[in-house]
Design a protein around this motif. Structure first.
Motif, PDB file in Angstrom:
ATOM      1  N   LYS A   2       4.409  -1.696   1.140  1.00 23.74           N
ATOM      2  CA  LYS A   2       5.624  -2.156   0.444  1.00 23.74           C
ATOM      3  C   LYS A   2       5.597  -1.741  -1.017  1.00 23.74           C
ATOM      4  N   VAL A   3       4.459  -1.885  -1.663  1.00 29.29           N
ATOM      5  CA  VAL A   3       4.337  -1.451  -3.063  1.00 29.29           C
ATOM      6  C   VAL A   3       4.580   0.050  -3.178  1.00 29.29           C
TER       7      VAL A   3
ATOM      8  N   TYR B  17       5.154   1.051   8.761  1.00 30.19           N
ATOM      9  CA  TYR B  17       5.926   1.623   7.651  1.00 30.19           C
ATOM     10  C   TYR B  17       7.396   1.236   7.790  1.00 30.19           C
ATOM     11  N   GLN B  18       7.927   1.344   9.005  1.00 31.15           N
ATOM     12  CA  GLN B  18       9.334   0.980   9.235  1.00 31.15           C
ATOM     13  C   GLN B  18       9.566  -0.513   9.034  1.00 31.15           C
ATOM     14  N   LYS B  19       8.636  -1.334   9.480  1.00 32.69           N
ATOM     15  CA  LYS B  19       8.775  -2.787   9.307  1.00 32.69           C
ATOM     16  C   LYS B  19       8.781  -3.157   7.831  1.00 32.69           C
ATOM     17  N   ALA B  20       7.890  -2.537   7.059  1.00 31.43           N
ATOM     18  CA  ALA B  20       7.836  -2.823   5.628  1.00 31.43           C
ATOM     19  C   ALA B  20       9.143  -2.431   4.956  1.00 31.43           C
ATOM     20  N   HIS B  21       9.719  -1.323   5.378  1.00 32.97           N
ATOM     21  CA  HIS B  21      10.999  -0.870   4.802  1.00 32.97           C
ATOM     22  C   HIS B  21      12.131  -1.825   5.140  1.00 32.97           C
ATOM     23  N   ALA B  22      12.073  -2.406   6.319  1.00 31.88           N
ATOM     24  CA  ALA B  22      13.142  -3.304   6.766  1.00 31.88           C
ATOM     25  C   ALA B  22      13.091  -4.665   6.099  1.00 31.88           C
ATOM     26  N   GLU B  23      11.969  -5.028   5.502  1.00 29.21           N
ATOM     27  CA  GLU B  23      11.822  -6.361   4.888  1.00 29.21           C
ATOM     28  C   GLU B  23      12.715  -6.533   3.664  1.00 29.21           C
TER      29      GLU B  23
ATOM     30  N   SER C  19      13.207   9.817  -0.156  1.00 31.02           N
ATOM     31  CA  SER C  19      13.357   8.384  -0.346  1.00 31.02           C
ATOM     32  C   SER C  19      12.640   7.648   0.774  1.00 31.02           C
ATOM     33  N   THR C  20      12.379   6.372   0.547  1.00 38.42           N
ATOM     34  CA  THR C  20      11.738   5.563   1.589  1.00 38.42           C
ATOM     35  C   THR C  20      12.614   5.498   2.832  1.00 38.42           C
ATOM     36  N   LYS C  21      13.922   5.394   2.646  1.00 46.08           N
ATOM     37  CA  LYS C  21      14.824   5.383   3.808  1.00 46.08           C
ATOM     38  C   LYS C  21      14.703   6.682   4.607  1.00 46.08           C
TER      39      LYS C  21
END
Length: 327
Positions: A234-235, A321-327, A276-278
């Protein structure tokens, strides 16, 4: 203290004693502290920019974490430190991706796509054929090794056609500059240092010319708990998006961390494609990131660095990685 001095000083310390951004104390007991993140990096734009941002923007503190960071010359040495339990996280280029693929670590996040790797030759040596039978330096197991093998393969040659010499990056700079080697599988920004001393240097082969994607990545030790990985991912994602939004400020922060000029950091960044993260989350979901890793794995098998090419999901935690992005 110049950047090269920082590297030498860091390498001379025990691996558990790390140069720190947010924490100045040297602690050998950090491995037992879930709040402490021991992070290795390579002293270039790819390896340092997100760490510089995370520190400057207070992202570690917001996540309830503190950091200890240490500079390394290459990815394989960081993987060794992860395996020994002396680091929690590290940064690797594409040439070292065979190590997590071999089960030595976990990829937790893609950083950038890099096109900084070259086969270089002394003035007048313009092709791989010109290096036949010649001394060619390379930091084995790195992206410099990777581009050398790619170029040999494309030229219908093998390492048996050259006198391949394993050297650390600083030795390659001095050996090439003094004419002790005829060529090298190497990378920017170190090549810029050589160019100042050998202005007629030839760029014989480049990852830019292959048309392939060469991901750099952040890796975690196999024993680091998932909850800690989630926080660190996340960081890194927050820092990554800040980098996308503030490219010039990122150059400034990275240059400050590495103690180089902003012009040097900008030149280094010119060989990098950021996403980008997305975009990274979407490319993970679509399987595109797996395709990048799979193609690298096929190459490593051909070059006998791995016996077989595993499914990327075995070593890239794309779901986290996807879960962290969705938070």
């Amino acid at each position: 203290m110049p950047r090269s001095t920082i590297r030498r000083a860091a390498t001379a310390l025990p691996v558990a004693c790390l140069l720190s951004l947010s924490v100045t104390a040297c602690s050998g007991s950090a491995s037992g502290n879930d709040r402490t993140v021991r992070f290795g990096y390579i002293g270039d734009y790819n390896g340092a920019s997100l760490l510089a941002i995370a520190d400057n923007q207070g992202l570690w503190k917001k996540a309830g974490l503190t950091t200890q960071v240490k500079s390394f010359n290459n990815g394989p040495v960081q993987i060794q430190a992860l395996s020994a339990g002396d680091l929690d996280y590290g940064y690797i280029g594409p040439g070292a991706m065979w190590l997590p693929a071999s089960g030595k670590a976990k990829v937790i996040a893609v950083d950038t796509l890099t096109y900084a790797d070259r086969v270089i030759g002394q003035p007048g040596k313009k092709s791989m054929k010109d290096l036949k039978g010649k001394r060619v330096g390379v930091p084995e197991g790195t992206s410099g090794d990777m581009i050398l093998n790619i170029a040999l393969e494309k030229a219908g040659m093998t390492t048996k056609d050259i006198d391949k010499v394993n050297m650390d990056p600083s030795t390659i700079v001095s050996a090439f500059s003094s004419g002790k080697i005829d060529g090298a599988g190497f990378f920017y920004p170190a090549i810029d240092t050589i160019k100042k001393k050998v202005p007629g240097l030839q760029e014989i082969a480049s990852t830019k010319d292959t048309g392939d994607a060469f991901p750099t990545a952040f890796v975690a030790g196999n024993k680091v708990p998932e909850d800690k990985n989630r926080k660190v991912i996340k960081v890194l994602q927050q820092a990554n998006d800040w980098r996308q939004q503030h490219p010039e400020k990122t150059i400034t922060l990275t240059a400050k961390m590495l103690e180089v000029t902003e012009a040097q950091a900008k030149a280094d960044a010119s060989h990098v494609e950021t996403l980008s993260t997305k975009e990274l989350a979407d490319k993970t979901k679509s399987g595109e990131v797996d395709a990048w890793l799979k193609k690298l794995g096929d190459f490593f098998v051909r070059n006998k660095q791995m016996d077989s090419n595993p499914d990327p999901s075995d070593y890239y935690d794309g779901e986290l990685y996807q879960k962290a992005h969705a938070e």
